[in-house]
Scaffold this active site. Sequence first.
Site, PDB file in Angstrom:
ATOM      1  N   GLU A  24       0.810  -1.205   0.000  1.00  0.00           N
ATOM      2  CA  GLU A  24       0.000   0.000   0.000  1.00  0.00           C
ATOM      3  C   GLU A  24       0.852   1.267   0.000  1.00  0.00           C
ATOM      4  OE1 GLU A  24       0.656  -2.090   2.410  1.00  0.00           O
ATOM      5  OE2 GLU A  24      -0.185  -1.516   4.359  1.00  0.00           O
ATOM      6  N   TYR A  25       1.941   1.242   0.749  1.00  0.00           N
ATOM      7  CA  TYR A  25       2.829   2.407   0.806  1.00  0.00           C
ATOM      8  C   TYR A  25       3.551   2.611  -0.522  1.00  0.00           C
ATOM      9  CZ  TYR A  25       6.852   5.289   2.089  1.00  0.00           C
ATOM     10  OH  TYR A  25       7.822   6.268   2.117  1.00  0.00           O
ATOM     11  N   ASN A  26       4.170   1.554  -1.050  1.00  0.00           N
ATOM     12  CA  ASN A  26       4.920   1.675  -2.298  1.00  0.00           C
ATOM     13  C   ASN A  26       4.027   2.116  -3.452  1.00  0.00           C
ATOM     14  OD1 ASN A  26       6.982   0.644  -0.736  1.00  0.00           O
ATOM     15  ND2 ASN A  26       7.074  -1.335  -1.770  1.00  0.00           N
ATOM     16  N   SER A  81       1.214   3.829  -3.290  1.00  0.00           N
ATOM     17  CA  SER A  81       0.791   5.226  -3.124  1.00  0.00           C
ATOM     18  C   SER A  81       1.889   6.188  -3.559  1.00  0.00           C
ATOM     19  CB  SER A  81       0.391   5.501  -1.669  1.00  0.00           C
ATOM     20  OG  SER A  81       1.523   5.593  -0.815  1.00  0.00           O
TER      21      SER A  81
END
Length: 254
Positions: free
Chosen positions: A159-161, A163
């Site tokens: 989810e972080y990468n 985004s």
Amino acid sequence: MKVNEQVVLVTGSSRGLGAAIAKAFGKEGARVVVNYVKNADKASEVVESIGNDRAFAIQADVRDEYQVDTMLKKAKDHFGKPVTTVVNNALVHFTFDAVNKKTADTLTWEDYQEQFEGSVKAALHTVQAAKQDMADLNFGRVINIGTNLFQNPVVAYHEYNTSKAALLGFTRNMARELGAENITVNMVSGGLLEKTDASAATPDKVFQVIKENTPLQKVTTPEDVADAVLFFSSPWSRAVTGQNLVVDGGLVMD
């Protein structure tokens, strides 16, 4: 516009990378808006380290459009001139914990949505709130904080990468549209930083592996990334926009 003439908003700057960036601008003589959500005491410490005459702490959740608009108005009233430079750094509810991270089986769309809102939605709010004053001044600098992990996901922080990959798309589209008003929009992407609150859960052996596989034989620090952010705000970067500068000692070569 020289750095010491700028009013700089650094989102999420009460700790970690954001604090390092705020302090770096302070050392160069800029006026700094230290944005925070919960860490009022730490934000005050950052302000004191810069100087109460040149820094101002404001609480605002950058995912909330009204709070962002209010923050920029308060900054303009406080310093007597508008924000010229925005650093979108805030990190929402995420820890770099490779052991307990979400996997393909446990991820939900809400996990993605939370990170998209912290990255892209927040950046949209700050750009929209600052844009008119930047256009009136015929000067603006937007620096978005990314990560080298979306180019080389050695750890699949899904989810972080993802985004941050979307934030690069946002960066380039905004650069294309705002360039005519002398507003540049760029991204600085560090690696895993040694050591911040967000990376505290990362085992030391991971940092050792990074060091051994990095050409400069060192783990990137918040101060290293802060220097690159200063470059994108400075007159030396006046012809650079829509770019992503990876600052990780050469671990990822783009």
